[in-house]
Design a protein around this motif. Structure first.
Motif, PDB file in Angstrom:
ATOM      1  N   GLY A 153       0.579  -1.221  -0.146  1.00  0.00           N
ATOM      2  CA  GLY A 153      -0.096   0.122   0.006  1.00  0.00           C
ATOM      3  C   GLY A 153       0.750   1.141  -0.179  1.00  0.00           C
ATOM      4  O   GLY A 153       0.387   2.304  -0.583  1.00  0.00           O
ATOM      5  N   GLY A 154       2.135   1.163   0.606  1.00  0.00           N
ATOM      6  CA  GLY A 154       2.908   2.460   0.789  1.00  0.00           C
ATOM      7  C   GLY A 154       3.005   3.296  -0.644  1.00  0.00           C
ATOM      8  O   GLY A 154       2.758   4.299  -0.876  1.00  0.00           O
ATOM      9  N   PRO A 155       3.634   2.300  -1.711  1.00  0.00           N
ATOM     10  CA  PRO A 155       3.969   2.818  -2.916  1.00  0.00           C
ATOM     11  C   PRO A 155       2.696   3.088  -3.748  1.00  0.00           C
ATOM     12  O   PRO A 155       2.740   4.332  -4.426  1.00  0.00           O
ATOM     13  CB  PRO A 155       4.766   1.789  -3.606  1.00  0.00           C
ATOM     14  N   ILE A 156       1.773   2.709  -3.449  1.00  0.00           N
ATOM     15  CA  ILE A 156       0.560   2.833  -4.297  1.00  0.00           C
ATOM     16  C   ILE A 156      -0.110   4.042  -3.677  1.00  0.00           C
ATOM     17  O   ILE A 156      -0.590   4.818  -4.664  1.00  0.00           O
ATOM     18  CB  ILE A 156      -0.474   1.516  -4.160  1.00  0.00           C
ATOM     19  N   ILE A 157      -0.317   4.233  -2.462  1.00  0.00           N
ATOM     20  CA  ILE A 157      -0.984   5.429  -2.077  1.00  0.00           C
ATOM     21  C   ILE A 157      -0.021   6.571  -2.348  1.00  0.00           C
ATOM     22  O   ILE A 157      -0.443   7.783  -2.612  1.00  0.00           O
ATOM     23  CB  ILE A 157      -1.421   5.489  -0.554  1.00  0.00           C
ATOM     24  N   ALA A 158       1.231   6.628  -2.082  1.00  0.00           N
ATOM     25  CA  ALA A 158       2.324   7.608  -2.202  1.00  0.00           C
ATOM     26  C   ALA A 158       2.244   7.885  -3.795  1.00  0.00           C
ATOM     27  O   ALA A 158       2.150   9.071  -4.109  1.00  0.00           O
ATOM     28  CB  ALA A 158       3.677   7.211  -1.981  1.00  0.00           C
ATOM     29  N   GLY A 159       2.237   7.049  -4.751  1.00  0.00           N
ATOM     30  CA  GLY A 159       1.958   7.163  -6.006  1.00  0.00           C
ATOM     31  C   GLY A 159       0.842   7.979  -6.574  1.00  0.00           C
ATOM     32  O   GLY A 159       1.140   8.840  -7.450  1.00  0.00           O
ATOM     33  N   LEU A 160      -0.155   7.640  -5.987  1.00  0.00           N
ATOM     34  CA  LEU A 160      -1.540   8.324  -6.458  1.00  0.00           C
ATOM     35  C   LEU A 160      -1.456   9.679  -6.149  1.00  0.00           C
ATOM     36  O   LEU A 160      -1.970  10.460  -6.733  1.00  0.00           O
ATOM     37  CB  LEU A 160      -2.682   7.431  -5.949  1.00  0.00           C
ATOM     38  N   LEU A 161      -0.987   9.947  -4.868  1.00  0.00           N
ATOM     39  CA  LEU A 161      -0.848  11.367  -4.366  1.00  0.00           C
ATOM     40  C   LEU A 161       0.060  12.167  -5.097  1.00  0.00           C
ATOM     41  O   LEU A 161      -0.227  13.235  -5.449  1.00  0.00           O
ATOM     42  CB  LEU A 161      -0.273  11.268  -2.890  1.00  0.00           C
ATOM     43  N   VAL A 162       1.358  11.601  -5.510  1.00  0.00           N
ATOM     44  CA  VAL A 162       2.087  12.340  -6.376  1.00  0.00           C
ATOM     45  C   VAL A 162       1.379  12.580  -7.737  1.00  0.00           C
ATOM     46  O   VAL A 162       1.671  13.559  -8.382  1.00  0.00           O
ATOM     47  CB  VAL A 162       3.641  11.532  -6.542  1.00  0.00           C
ATOM     48  N   LEU A 163       0.635  11.651  -8.177  1.00  0.00           N
ATOM     49  CA  LEU A 163       0.094  11.750  -9.601  1.00  0.00           C
ATOM     50  C   LEU A 163      -1.007  12.713  -9.552  1.00  0.00           C
ATOM     51  O   LEU A 163      -1.524  13.240 -10.499  1.00  0.00           O
ATOM     52  CB  LEU A 163      -0.442  10.428  -9.997  1.00  0.00           C
ATOM     53  N   GLY A 164      -1.437  13.405  -8.249  1.00  0.00           N
ATOM     54  CA  GLY A 164      -2.309  14.413  -8.217  1.00  0.00           C
ATOM     55  C   GLY A 164      -3.826  14.056  -7.667  1.00  0.00           C
ATOM     56  O   GLY A 164      -4.468  15.062  -7.665  1.00  0.00           O
ATOM     57  N   LEU A 165      -4.043  13.026  -7.340  1.00  0.00           N
ATOM     58  CA  LEU A 165      -5.260  12.500  -6.570  1.00  0.00           C
ATOM     59  C   LEU A 165      -5.459  13.108  -5.545  1.00  0.00           C
ATOM     60  O   LEU A 165      -4.287  13.173  -4.716  1.00  0.00           O
ATOM     61  CB  LEU A 165      -5.342  10.910  -6.766  1.00  0.00           C
ATOM     62  N   ASP A 166      -6.417  13.478  -4.942  1.00  0.00           N
ATOM     63  CA  ASP A 166      -6.737  14.032  -3.525  1.00  0.00           C
ATOM     64  C   ASP A 166      -6.759  12.624  -2.677  1.00  0.00           C
ATOM     65  O   ASP A 166      -7.034  11.627  -3.218  1.00  0.00           O
ATOM     66  CB  ASP A 166      -8.125  14.697  -3.599  1.00  0.00           C
ATOM     67  N   MET A 167      -6.863  12.859  -1.609  1.00  0.00           N
ATOM     68  CA  MET A 167      -6.791  11.801  -0.435  1.00  0.00           C
ATOM     69  C   MET A 167      -7.753  10.809  -0.748  1.00  0.00           C
ATOM     70  O   MET A 167      -7.688   9.598  -0.621  1.00  0.00           O
ATOM     71  CB  MET A 167      -6.815  12.128   0.975  1.00  0.00           C
ATOM     72  N   LEU A 168      -9.110  11.006  -0.606  1.00  0.00           N
ATOM     73  CA  LEU A 168     -10.252  10.314  -0.834  1.00  0.00           C
ATOM     74  C   LEU A 168     -10.081   9.304  -1.929  1.00  0.00           C
ATOM     75  O   LEU A 168     -10.216   8.201  -1.819  1.00  0.00           O
ATOM     76  CB  LEU A 168     -11.524  10.959  -0.598  1.00  0.00           C
ATOM     77  N   PRO A 169     -10.170   9.885  -3.234  1.00  0.00           N
ATOM     78  CA  PRO A 169      -9.952   8.982  -4.275  1.00  0.00           C
ATOM     79  C   PRO A 169      -8.628   8.008  -4.475  1.00  0.00           C
ATOM     80  O   PRO A 169      -8.724   7.089  -5.128  1.00  0.00           O
ATOM     81  CB  PRO A 169     -10.163  10.059  -5.464  1.00  0.00           C
ATOM     82  N   ALA A 170      -7.590   8.892  -3.764  1.00  0.00           N
ATOM     83  CA  ALA A 170      -6.348   7.976  -4.062  1.00  0.00           C
ATOM     84  C   ALA A 170      -6.599   6.722  -2.895  1.00  0.00           C
ATOM     85  O   ALA A 170      -6.039   5.597  -3.131  1.00  0.00           O
ATOM     86  CB  ALA A 170      -5.228   8.782  -3.066  1.00  0.00           C
ATOM     87  N   ALA A 171      -7.196   7.038  -1.694  1.00  0.00           N
ATOM     88  CA  ALA A 171      -7.569   5.949  -0.704  1.00  0.00           C
ATOM     89  C   ALA A 171      -8.365   4.951  -1.331  1.00  0.00           C
ATOM     90  O   ALA A 171      -8.001   3.532  -1.506  1.00  0.00           O
ATOM     91  CB  ALA A 171      -8.061   6.281   0.547  1.00  0.00           C
TER      92      ALA A 171
END
Length: 250
Positions: A153-171
């Motif tokens: 989960g660490g790389p996935i959530i980090a990657g999604l946040l870096v790619l610009g998703l807000d926290m809720l859709p990233a989660a």
């Protein structure tokens, strides 16, 4: 009454990780090794068994709320699944010390990247080469799942946040991706037949209930405040995990 304690622990972890886009296997791994004294191999298999059902429940809950971004999630899955298989196959041949350093550097680097993007970057334009970056984060996550028995989960959530998703859709999207990677990792670890079911089942029950509640609670949270507080929390947590991993090596 040990099973009651396990159910409560599972509930709290399931609620936390589905809310923040993790899979929980890393947390369960720490609990099983440090508190219950399980051997690392047994703890890794048990943690995946515990986390997988709650991931399915959490991902479905996020799907019901319409928060999953399937395009970027599928871009990650395309590389994460084969990387998980490769990681599981090479795991017996990787020395522990180099692997620890590699994982620690990856986690700390992702944490720093999230913090920089949160506090120092004011550019909200779409990330260039999003597909390539999503694929890279998928590879990193898959290797962590296959080698260490983590949910990745660490790389996935980090990657999604870096790619610009807000926290809720990233989660939400992270939960969707982790269902696929955890399933592959679980298949490999099940073949080893070293799961402690007496502990794992109680944790699993609590985790499923927590995962069921998480998307419904998040639907009532202010998205702006969630971004303001959750993104720095994820970044600091990843940085802390990376540093903590290498401290025993000195």
């Amino acid at each position: 009454m040990e099973w009651v304690t396990l159910v409560v622990i599972g509930f709290l972890v399931g609620l936390l990780v589905i809310s923040t886009g993790g899979g929980g296997a890393a947390i369960y791994l720490g609990i099983l090794t440090s508190i219950f004294g399980l051997a690392p191999a047994v703890a890794a298999s048990t943690s995946l068994v515990t986390a997988f059902p709650s991931l399915i429940v959490g991902a479905y809950g996020h799907y019901r709320t319409g928060q999953i971004h399937f395009k970027v999630g599928n871009q990650m899955l395309i590389t994460a699944v084969p990387a998980t298989v490769v990681g599981a196959l090479i795991a017996p041949y990787i020395p522990n010390r180099p692997y620890t350093w590699i994982v620690a550097i990856i986690l700390a680097g992702l944490g720093v990247q999230i913090l920089i993007k949160r506090f120092l970057s004011h550019n909200d334009r779409p990330v260039k080469h999003q597909s390539a970056q999503a694929a890279l984060y998928g590879v990193i996550s898959g290797i962590l799942v296959g080698v260490a028995g983590l949910s990745g989960g660490g790389p996935i959530i980090a990657g999604l946040l870096v790619l610009g998703l807000d926290m809720l859709p990233a989660a939400a999207t992270s939960s969707y991706v982790l269902v696929g990677t955890s399933l592959i990792g679980l298949i490999f670890h099940l073949s080893a037949n070293n799961i402690d079911w007496s502990i794992g089942l109680s944790l699993m029950i609590g985790a499923v209930v927590g995962a069921f509640c998480a998307p419904r609670l998040l639907a009532h949270v202010n998205p702006t405040k969630l971004n303001d507080y959750a993104k720095p929390f994820i970044g600091i947590m990843l940085l802390f995990m990376g540093v903590r991993m290498v401290l025993p090596l000195f």
